[in-house]
Motif scaffolding. Structure first.
Motif, PDB file in Angstrom:
ATOM      1  N   GLY A   1       0.819  -1.220   0.000  1.00  0.00           N
ATOM      2  CA  GLY A   1       0.000   0.000   0.000  1.00  0.00           C
ATOM      3  C   GLY A   1       0.848   1.262   0.000  1.00  0.00           C
ATOM      4  O   GLY A   1       0.381   2.315   0.439  1.00  0.00           O
ATOM      5  N   ALA A   2       2.107   1.169  -0.512  1.00  0.00           N
ATOM      6  CA  ALA A   2       2.964   2.366  -0.519  1.00  0.00           C
ATOM      7  C   ALA A   2       3.329   2.803  -1.928  1.00  0.00           C
ATOM      8  O   ALA A   2       3.879   3.875  -2.140  1.00  0.00           O
ATOM      9  CB  ALA A   2       4.232   2.108   0.271  1.00  0.00           C
ATOM     10  N   GLY A   3       2.988   1.986  -2.929  1.00  0.00           N
ATOM     11  CA  GLY A   3       3.398   2.264  -4.311  1.00  0.00           C
ATOM     12  C   GLY A   3       2.977   3.650  -4.788  1.00  0.00           C
ATOM     13  O   GLY A   3       3.799   4.438  -5.297  1.00  0.00           O
TER      14      GLY A   3
HETATM   15  P1  ADP Z   1      -0.477  -1.449  -3.355  1.00  0.00           P
HETATM   16  O1  ADP Z   1      -0.655  -1.715  -4.781  1.00  0.00           O
HETATM   17  O2  ADP Z   1       0.804  -1.964  -2.820  1.00  0.00           O
HETATM   18  O3  ADP Z   1      -1.623  -1.859  -2.531  1.00  0.00           O
HETATM   19  P2  ADP Z   1      -0.592   1.312  -4.058  1.00  0.00           P
HETATM   20  O4  ADP Z   1      -0.200   2.467  -3.265  1.00  0.00           O
HETATM   21  O5  ADP Z   1       0.048   1.137  -5.358  1.00  0.00           O
HETATM   22  O6  ADP Z   1      -0.373   0.078  -3.120  1.00  0.00           O
HETATM   23  O7  ADP Z   1      -2.145   1.354  -4.248  1.00  0.00           O
HETATM   24  C1  ADP Z   1      -2.977   1.657  -3.169  1.00  0.00           C
HETATM   25  C2  ADP Z   1      -4.347   1.111  -3.428  1.00  0.00           C
HETATM   26  O8  ADP Z   1      -4.966   1.791  -4.506  1.00  0.00           O
HETATM   27  C3  ADP Z   1      -4.339  -0.291  -3.898  1.00  0.00           C
HETATM   28  O9  ADP Z   1      -4.376  -1.172  -2.779  1.00  0.00           O
HETATM   29  C4  ADP Z   1      -5.604  -0.420  -4.721  1.00  0.00           C
HETATM   30  O10 ADP Z   1      -6.693  -0.687  -3.859  1.00  0.00           O
HETATM   31  C5  ADP Z   1      -5.785   0.943  -5.288  1.00  0.00           C
HETATM   32  N1  ADP Z   1      -5.324   1.043  -6.706  1.00  0.00           N
HETATM   33  C6  ADP Z   1      -4.134   1.428  -7.130  1.00  0.00           C
HETATM   34  N2  ADP Z   1      -4.079   1.441  -8.505  1.00  0.00           N
HETATM   35  C7  ADP Z   1      -5.282   1.002  -8.920  1.00  0.00           C
HETATM   36  C8  ADP Z   1      -5.875   0.741 -10.210  1.00  0.00           C
HETATM   37  N3  ADP Z   1      -5.194   0.967 -11.349  1.00  0.00           N
HETATM   38  N4  ADP Z   1      -7.162   0.303 -10.252  1.00  0.00           N
HETATM   39  C9  ADP Z   1      -7.842   0.113  -9.122  1.00  0.00           C
HETATM   40  N5  ADP Z   1      -7.342   0.304  -7.894  1.00  0.00           N
HETATM   41  C10 ADP Z   1      -6.080   0.727  -7.775  1.00  0.00           C
END
Ligand code: ADP
Length: 745
Positions: free
Chosen positions: A708-710
């Motif tokens: 959840g940090a990307g």
């Molecule tokens: P992670 O992928 O490690 O959970 P991110 O910070 O990248 O963390 O994303 C946070 C949250 O945002 C994800 O858990 C997901 O629920 C949502 N999310 C991110 N990108 C998308 C996407 N392209 N479509 C739908 N939900 C997304």
């Protein structure tokens, strides 16, 4: 045969070097040291009992006798005669001619001039009454409520003191033309009140003389001038400068002009405001010549001084209430801006009257290139072009009541805005405030055609300017002019600008300080996160290895539930390590310097796509829509940004055929990049949450898991480039993430 000429010719007539005087007095030019007579007016015998022949080369005692000339010497020493004509004494010439007032002054070229004016016994006797009436007049003038009332009184008072048939107050405009603003006249005379006179009617030499002497008297407009004998000064060979002389012969242009108007005698006093020629009080006699004795002239001169002094005060009082209103509006606006602590929105949202307290039909605010208009203003494009023109000029304020004169394109919106008052915040920038005044289609009553060239009379073989013979009133509609801007309005605009600029500067400085502090505290936080996570890693590694040993060596001795717990501790330490690693990565993005270089994003995205397993294994397509630009950025960070967004686009997608489109709107400045998917989508209320660290919208292991940090790291990397990230999404249909890599322009 009459010919025509340019009226500026008469600006060149040197009236002060006429070498002649009027006949109502006598003039002597003396050598300063011995008081020897060097020139005498041809009429000297009538006043001093001796003709010029008998005077030239003689000491002044020849005329005045020993004791009077000794007294004269004392008086000459006591007065500064260079500033203007001074009444020195009264004298009784030796030859037995009537007693005279004796005036003296020194010319700019260093000659001593004595002027003799016959003493009027009756005037002497009535002098106390005259002073009394001047006193009373002053009292009445002081109580006048407006400037107009003040002048209405002034002309009545001057007429009462002088007995002239017509007394006018005359005010000069900036172009040298003038207007009769008040008048008192004898019954049966045609009024001149409200008439405008073109600048040529009082040419520059005459205005110069007005500035030099407070009072000019022409007792008989039909006089025959009396030459000085000799006409030129014996030492210099040139005519003496008679600028300040009371007897000076006037220009033929002037007497001709008076004749055309049916004027037989005049008395003109100067009105000065702050040392500048503001106007005249002009007295005219129509029925006969009229001579005013010294005592009455002195009273009128004194009154003119007082009128000049009081007038400035009345003028200021006249605008007092308006000044107050402008001051209040200014304060109100600046206060609102100060309270809002954000000058620009407050300026835009200002109560309409805060900007429009100034008497204008329209006002425009140009703020960071955005235009806001109130009331009647020219079209947007016209204002923008005008503001650009202003920005190229020197000076931060501009005022004109005939804008098209200075800025010809304004002719196209002349009816709306012939007048412009503008202030700008800073040199070179068009941002600022502009007030507009519409065209004032006034009818000006000229006392003669101001455009009609003058006539030259060369019948005498000598070309000379002739005054116009027709004074029939005609009207000229003045086009392209608005009401002029008042001094207090210009001051208001300038002060408002000062206040606004001050607030803008203060605000900018405040923002800069906050940003600096924020950047510092962010860096501190990143450093702290780095240090903490780095230091946590080591003991964690210790715990992990110890548990592994324990599991290996003593595992079989433990109960099955004990073994289960050990396995949980191991899993948790791995998870903790993952989180710490993420934190380290996050803090690194904030701390390390970007390595900016020109990066071809097509290449970068192609390389990124190659890394994605699912694209090879599953039914997923990722494509670039159009070409991406080359941009200045940190290659590694931007690679991570694309990796993250593409990875999410594939991860949060449960379609049979996953699709990812990558593209860019290069027409935007800066370019806007996007990564679009046909995945599960995100609800609008979750938009903010997904950028928070360690926040997931799903159970930990759903959709392939994640910390959840990307997106938090991605956002930070984008912001380090000065850019922004945002998204549009429809749950169940897909999401598009947009971002820029440079600050907004
Ligand atoms: P992670 O992928 O490690 O959970 P991110 O910070 O990248 O963390 O994303 C946070 C949250 O945002 C994800 O858990 C997901 O629920 C949502 N999310 C991110 N990108 C998308 C996407 N392209 N479509 C739908 N939900 C997304």
């Amino acid at each position: 045969m009459p010919a025509t000429t340019d009226s500026s010719n008469c600006d060149r007539e040197q009236i002060q070097f006429s070498g002649a005087i009027q006949p109502h007095g006598a003039l002597l030019v003396l050598g300063e040291t011995e008081l020897r007579i060097q020139q005498a007016s041809a009429n000297s015998e009538a006043f001093l009992g001796l003709p010029p022949d008998a005077l030239l080369g003689q000491g002044v005692a020849r005329v005045l006798g020993k004791s009077a000339s000794a007294e004269l010497r004392e008086r000459l020493a006591a007065h500064s005669l260079s500033a203007g004509l001074v009444h020195l004494m009264t004298v009784q010439p030796l030859a037995g001619t009537p007693a005279c007032h004796l005036f003296g002054h020194r010319t700019a070229d260093g000659h001593l001039l004595l002027e003799f004016d016959r003493l009027d016994e009756a005037a002497r006797i009535s002098a106390p009454d005259v002073y009394q009436s001047v006193h009373a007049a002053l009292h009445r003038l002081q109580s006048a409520e407006t400037l107009q009332a003040f002048f209405d009184h002034a002309v009545v008072e001057v007429r009462a003191i002088t007995g002239f048939e017509r007394v006018m107050a005359y005010r000069f405009a900036a172009d040298g033309s003038g207007e009769v603003i008040a008048e008192s006249l004898a019954a049966g005379l045609e009024p001149y009140l409200g008439l405008h006179y073109p600048a040529v009617d009082i040419p520059e030499p005459a205005r110069r003389v007005c500035r030099l002497s407070w009072l000019r008297h022409l007792p008989d407009a039909g006089y025959h001038s009396v030459p000085l004998i000799p006409e030129c000064h014996p030492e210099t060979g040139a005519p003496v400068d008679l600028s300040r002389s009371f007897l000076r012969s006037v220009s033929r242009m002037y007497t001709g002009y008076l004749k055309n108007m049916g004027v037989k005698a005049t008395l003109v006093t100067t009105l000065l405001k702050d040392g500048q020629l503001w106007g005249l009080i002009s007295c005219m006699h129509h029925s006969a010549p009229r001579y005013l004795p010294f005592e009455t002239r002195a009273a009128v001169e004194c009154l003119a001084h007082m009128v000049s002094l009081l007038m400035g005060r009345k003028d200021a009082e006249d605008h007092y209430a308006y000044r107050l209103k402008l001051g209040e509006a200014r304060e109100q606006l600046l206060d609102a801006m100060f309270q809002a602590n954000a000058p620009h929105p407050a300026l835009r949202a200002a109560e309409p009257n805060a900007l429009s307290a100034l008497d204008a039909e329209g006002v425009a605010l140009l703020d960071k290139g955005e235009l806001h208009r109130l009331g009647q203003t020219p079209a947007e494009a016209d204002i923008l072009a005008l503001a650009e023109w202003l920005a190229r000029r020197d000076g931060l304020w501009f005022a004109s009541h005939e804008l098209a004169e200075a800025y010809p394109p304004a002719a196209s919106f002349q009816p709306l805005a012939s007048g412009l008052l503008a202030v700008r915040w800073a040199p070179g920038s068009p941002d600022g405030l502009l007030w507009f005044r519409p065209e004032w289609r006034q009818v000006v009553h000229w006392a003669g055609d101001p455009n009609k060239p003058m006539e030259i009379d060369d019948s005498s073989g000598e070309a000379r300017l002739m005054p116009r013979t027709s004074f029939e009133l005609w009207k000229e509609t003045v086009a392209g002019q608005s009401r002029p801007w008042l001094e207090c309005e210009i001051e208001h605009a300038i002060e408002l600008r000062h206040g606004i600029v001050d607030l803008i500067l203060r605000h900018t400085e405040q923002l800069r300080r906050i940003n600096r502090e924020l950047a510092e505290s962010n860096l501190e936080l990143d450093t702290f996160a780095y240090a903490a996570s780095h230091d946590l890693k080591e003991p964690l590694r210790g715990i992990h290895t110890s548990i592994e040993f324990l599991q290996e060596e003593d595992g079989p001795l433990l109960s099955s539930s004990g073994q289960g717990r050990l396995a949980t501790v191991l899993r948790l330490t791995r998870r903790m390590d993952e989180l710490i690693e993420t934190l380290l990565q996050y803090s690194r993005v904030g701390r390390i310097d970007l390595r900016l270089e020109a990066v071809d994003l097509n290449e970068l995205v192609v390389q990124t796509l190659e890394l994605f397993e699912p694209l090879r294994k599953e039914r997923a397509t990722a494509r670039m829509l159009g070409r991406l630009p080359v941009v200045e950025c940190d290659r590694v960070r931007v690679g991570e940004i694309f990796t993250n967004l593409i990875s999410n686009a594939l991860k949060y997608n449960d379609r049979e055929e996953k699709r990812v489109d990558i593209g860019c709107d290069a027409s935007a400045d800066p370019p806007v990049f996007f990564v679009r998917d046909n995945g599960i989508g995100i609800a609008v209320r979750q938009y903010a949450r997904i950028f928070q660290i360690f926040r997931r919208l799903h159970p930990r292991d759903a959709y392939g898991g994640g910390t959840g940090a990307g997106l938090t790291i991605t956002k930070k990397a984008i912001e380090r480039h000065g850019g922004q990230i945002w998204l549009e999404s429809v749950p169940g249909r897909g999401s598009t993430f947009f971002f820029t890599l440079a600050p907004p322009r």
